[in-house]
Design a protein around this motif. Structure first.
Motif, PDB file in Angstrom:
ATOM      1  N   ALA A  10     -20.166 -36.621  -9.727  1.00 16.17           N
ATOM      2  CA  ALA A  10     -19.030 -36.446  -8.818  1.00 16.17           C
ATOM      3  C   ALA A  10     -19.454 -36.649  -7.362  1.00 16.17           C
ATOM      4  O   ALA A  10     -18.742 -37.300  -6.592  1.00 16.17           O
ATOM      5  N   GLU A  13     -20.084 -40.421  -6.865  1.00 12.51           N
ATOM      6  CA  GLU A  13     -18.827 -41.163  -6.794  1.00 12.51           C
ATOM      7  C   GLU A  13     -18.141 -40.943  -5.449  1.00 12.51           C
ATOM      8  O   GLU A  13     -17.588 -41.879  -4.869  1.00 12.51           O
ATOM      9  N   ARG A  14     -18.203 -39.728  -4.941  1.00  9.73           N
ATOM     10  CA  ARG A  14     -17.624 -39.441  -3.625  1.00  9.73           C
ATOM     11  C   ARG A  14     -18.355 -40.204  -2.524  1.00  9.73           C
ATOM     12  O   ARG A  14     -17.730 -40.773  -1.623  1.00  9.73           O
ATOM     13  N   ALA A  17     -17.301 -43.826  -2.816  1.00  5.13           N
ATOM     14  CA  ALA A  17     -15.899 -43.978  -2.416  1.00  5.13           C
ATOM     15  C   ALA A  17     -15.753 -43.929  -0.899  1.00  5.13           C
ATOM     16  O   ALA A  17     -15.020 -44.733  -0.310  1.00  5.13           O
ATOM     17  N   GLU A  18     -16.446 -43.019  -0.266  1.00  2.00           N
ATOM     18  CA  GLU A  18     -16.390 -42.920   1.197  1.00  2.00           C
ATOM     19  C   GLU A  18     -16.957 -44.180   1.847  1.00  2.00           C
ATOM     20  O   GLU A  18     -16.412 -44.669   2.835  1.00  2.00           O
TER      21      GLU A  18
END
Length: 148
Positions: A10, A13-14, A17-18
């Motif tokens: 998680a 992925e964050r 994504a950022e």
């Protein structure tokens, strides 16, 4: 409660994504109908060109590439979602992931992450190496100098 792998996934992925926010905005400049046509007709080169040109102002060349796969979630009465298989590669890290583009949302789903010489690395070390690779992959804006 999430297990340690899920927590690290998680976070990774964050981070990704950022790092992709501006690129996602660029990808959304292309009409959704074009993505649908390119995916349905197997025109992967066109999508590769879109990904390449969308990332060139934000990441070093070759860091983000289309991995020749994707899907379309398109049903009557629903907002289309375009899923693109992408690869982030900045030594020593390679990440294979799926980017899902909706009308207002985007999501990153990491499928596989590889770190060079990372077989003995802890999950936290792999996450830290990804963080450093993302930071090193960014194109830094040049300061504006005035001409007198």
């Amino acid at each position: 409660m999430l297990d340690i792998r899920n927590r690290h996934t998680a976070v990774r992925e964050r981070l990704l994504a950022e790092a992709l926010q501006e690129i996602v905005a660029e990808l959304r400049l292309v009409d959704v109908v074009d993505y649908i046509a390119f995916l349905r007709m197997g025109e992967h080169g066109n999508i590769g060109d879109i990904v390449r040109s969308s990332s060139e102002l934000h990441m070093k060349p070759g860091v983000l590439r289309f991995a020749d796969g994707g899907e379309i979630d398109l049903n009557w009465g629903s907002v289309p979602v375009i899923a693109l298989d992408l690869e982030f590669r900045h030594e020593p890290v390679v990440v294979h992931f799926r980017l899902e583009l909706g009308a207002v949302n985007a999501a990153v789903d990491i499928r596989y992450i590889e770190v060079e010489d990372g077989e003995d690395a802890t999950a936290a070390e792999v996450t830290d190496r990804l963080r450093h690779a993302i930071e090193a992959s960014k194109i830094k804006p040049q300061p504006v100098t005035s001409v007198a």
